[in-house]
Design a protein around this motif. Structure first.
Motif, PDB file in Angstrom:
ATOM      1  N   HIS A  19      63.393 -18.197 -15.587  1.00  0.00           N
ATOM      2  CA  HIS A  19      62.893 -17.266 -14.890  1.00  0.00           C
ATOM      3  C   HIS A  19      62.422 -17.347 -13.966  1.00  0.00           C
ATOM      4  O   HIS A  19      61.597 -18.606 -14.228  1.00  0.00           O
ATOM      5  N   SER A  23      57.679 -12.719 -14.857  1.00  0.00           N
ATOM      6  CA  SER A  23      59.362 -12.374 -14.178  1.00  0.00           C
ATOM      7  C   SER A  23      59.268 -12.628 -16.571  1.00  0.00           C
ATOM      8  O   SER A  23      58.162 -12.499 -16.729  1.00  0.00           O
ATOM      9  N   SER A  24      60.380 -12.427 -17.002  1.00  0.00           N
ATOM     10  CA  SER A  24      60.419 -12.733 -18.426  1.00  0.00           C
ATOM     11  C   SER A  24      62.530 -13.056 -18.520  1.00  0.00           C
ATOM     12  O   SER A  24      62.659 -12.565 -17.643  1.00  0.00           O
ATOM     13  N   THR A  27      64.119  -9.288 -19.791  1.00  0.00           N
ATOM     14  CA  THR A  27      64.104  -8.724 -18.318  1.00  0.00           C
ATOM     15  C   THR A  27      65.408  -8.338 -18.292  1.00  0.00           C
ATOM     16  O   THR A  27      66.399  -8.661 -18.683  1.00  0.00           O
ATOM     17  N   ASN A  29      67.963  -7.321 -16.116  1.00  0.00           N
ATOM     18  CA  ASN A  29      68.355  -8.450 -15.004  1.00  0.00           C
ATOM     19  C   ASN A  29      69.427  -9.825 -15.763  1.00  0.00           C
ATOM     20  O   ASN A  29      69.936 -10.079 -15.506  1.00  0.00           O
ATOM     21  N   SER A  52      55.354 -17.335 -16.896  1.00  0.00           N
ATOM     22  CA  SER A  52      55.812 -14.894 -17.642  1.00  0.00           C
ATOM     23  C   SER A  52      54.802 -14.835 -17.957  1.00  0.00           C
ATOM     24  O   SER A  52      52.899 -14.708 -18.447  1.00  0.00           O
TER      25      SER A  52
END
Length: 72
Positions: A19, A23-24, A27, A29, A52
């Protein structure tokens, strides 16, 4: 130890997808991406990376996480 989600598939291919910053790997998506690629026959590993929001790690931590996949 690496925190990761695995989306298994029956095919011989493997994808390690990292990612982006802040972010992670969990998520919505990223989960959808893992599910779609796995449905097409490729096992997907989505590891948590030190950039992250949940892991304030170093560049060395990130390299260690990537190296752990190379070593199997």
């Amino acid at each position: 130890r690496i925190d990761l989600d695995v989306y298994p598939a029956s095919g011989p291919a493997l994808l390690i997808f990292m990612h982006g910053k802040n972010s992670s790997h969990r998520t919505p998506n990223m989960r959808k991406l893992g599910e779609k690629i796995a449905a097409a026959g490729t096992t997907v590993y989505l590891p948590a990376m030190p950039w992250s929001q949940a892991w304030n790690g170093t560049v060395a931590d990130g390299q260690a996480a990537i190296d752990a996949f190379r070593k199997g």
